[in-house]
Write an enzyme that holds these catalytic residues in place. Structure first.
Site, PDB file in Angstrom:
ATOM      1  CB  THR A  13      -0.929  -0.026   1.232  1.00 37.34           C
ATOM      2  OG1 THR A  13      -1.848  -1.088   1.049  1.00 37.34           O
ATOM      3  CG2 THR A  13      -1.689   1.259   1.408  1.00 37.34           C
ATOM      4  CB  SER A  63       2.544  -7.969   1.119  1.00 38.59           C
ATOM      5  OG  SER A  63       1.641  -7.779   2.175  1.00 38.59           O
ATOM      6  CB  THR A  96       0.451  -3.640   6.340  1.00 41.00           C
ATOM      7  OG1 THR A  96      -0.813  -3.746   5.673  1.00 41.00           O
ATOM      8  CG2 THR A  96       0.940  -2.212   6.307  1.00 41.00           C
ATOM      9  CG  ASP A  97      -2.615  -7.245   3.885  1.00 35.39           C
ATOM     10  OD1 ASP A  97      -2.918  -6.627   4.920  1.00 35.39           O
ATOM     11  OD2 ASP A  97      -3.253  -7.150   2.836  1.00 35.39           O
TER      12      ASP A  97
HETATM   13  C1  SIN Z   1      -0.252  -5.202   1.005  1.00 33.42           C
HETATM   14  O1  SIN Z   1      -0.040  -5.842   2.026  1.00 33.42           O
HETATM   15  O2  SIN Z   1       0.532  -5.208   0.030  1.00 33.42           O
HETATM   16  C2  SIN Z   1      -1.501  -4.403   0.853  1.00 33.42           C
HETATM   17  C3  SIN Z   1      -1.995  -3.887   2.137  1.00 33.42           C
HETATM   18  C4  SIN Z   1      -1.059  -2.940   2.817  1.00 33.42           C
HETATM   19  O3  SIN Z   1       0.085  -2.735   2.466  1.00 33.42           O
HETATM   20  O4  SIN Z   1      -1.548  -2.311   3.801  1.00 33.42           O
END
Ligand code: SIN
Length: 325
Positions: A13, A63, A96-97
């Protein structure tokens, strides 16, 4: 000698874009390159101080879709840069995922002699780069402050002004910008106006870790380990199906991590299926669905090994690497 910080882009993100600046949910992750992200942070030069920034795009993924090939590429590039005398630290931009999984993976595979001397700092964002109030630029600046700190060692995660260890960090919220938590262990520190206030030392996080030789990562398929959940009404069907189809192509199922209830307890019907799996030579490890604490061993708990406090997804990585050895 001019010191360097290396920025490795993985997507997420933090590199996401939406047509609507007020939309922090319906965006497409992994659109903007890491070099472009760095260029959009006006105060980066000041934050870098006497360090020069180098950047490289290793992957560009949401991710949730992270795979072992991207992990392999990331580990190899991190080792490449950390081995250079003039590189002080590596900063990784990541979604973050699955950030906690990548951080834990790196902490287990990067050579200990590099981690005792230098830091690998993963950072991220919960709002896309196109947001009218993105959190990515501040997280990047905080990651730079941590990467430049002489006390930073090992693999660290920086988000929302908080520094976490790779072992303890977990994403705990699907939306808010402060989405990570280190549970009972607590954070390692905080970044306040560009200054890192450490509340714990990083020193001991690699003790007892024997990194696996990097050449082991070069094999095409890594050991196959699945995670299954113990819950009310569960049957052994998923585990039996895994065992029945335990060979996919040339690959055999190597292990199962069961996310157990409470103190790593497992539904009796699932136990029967796991017992059969274990008899087939499939390694079984118990973890817990609880987000805090660690399974406490007791009488009768010995049938399946437990994860030593690792969450189910981290226990999967630990078991996979163990099978690789
Ligand atoms: C991801 O994990 O690539 C999408 C969600 C995020 O980064 O918050």
């Amino acid at each position: 000698m001019l010191k360097k910080l290396v920025f490795l882009g993985m997507g997420g993100t933090i590199a996401g874009m939406s047509d609507n600046a007020t939309d922090n949910v319906d965006y497409v992750a992994a659109q903007v390159g890491v070099t472009q992200l760095l260029g959009a942070i006006p105060s980066l030069k000041a934050a870098l101080g006497d360090h020069q920034a180098l950047s490289e795009q290793v992957a560009q993924v949401d991710s949730k879709d992270m795979g072992h090939s991207q992990w392999r590429a990331l580990a190899l590039r991190a080792v490449h840069y950390l081995s250079m005398a003039d590189v002080d630290a590596v900063v990784i931009t990541h979604g973050t995922d699955t950030l906690e999984e990548t951080a834990f993976f790196l902490s287990k595979v990067l050579p200990v002699e590099l981690l005792v001397a230098k830091a690998v700092v993963l950072t991220c964002a919960m709002r896309p780069a196109s947001s009218m109030a993105p959190d990515g630029p501040q997280n990047m600046l905080d990651a730079v402050a941590v990467a430049r700190s002489s006390d930073a060692r090992g693999v660290l995660v920086v988000c929302a002004g908080t520094v976490h260890s790779a072992r303890d960090v977990q994403k705990v919220h699907p939306y808010r910008v402060n989405a990570f938590d280190s549970g009972e262990a607590g954070p390692l520190g905080f970044v306040e106006e560009g200054v890192v206030r450490w509340v714990h030392r990083c020193e001991n996080f690699w003790v007892g870790i024997s990194a696996i030789p990097m050449n082991k990562l070069s094999v095409e398929s890594w050991p196959w380990v699945e995670v299954v959940l113990s819950h009310a009404g569960v049957t052994g069907a998923v585990v039996r199906a895994l065992c029945d189809g335990s060979r996919v192509g040339t690959q055999l199922l190597g292990g199962i991590v069961v996310a157990g209830t409470g103190n790593g307890t497992v539904h009796e019907d699932l136990v029967l299926a796991l017992r059969d799996a274990q008899k087939m030579g499939i390694r079984v490890v118990r973890s817990t669905r609880c987000t805090q604490g660690s399974i406490v061993s007791g009488a009768g708990g010995g049938e399946f090994a437990h994860s030593n406090g690792l969450s189910p997804v981290k226990a999967r990585i630990a078991l996979m690497l163990d099978l690789m050895r």
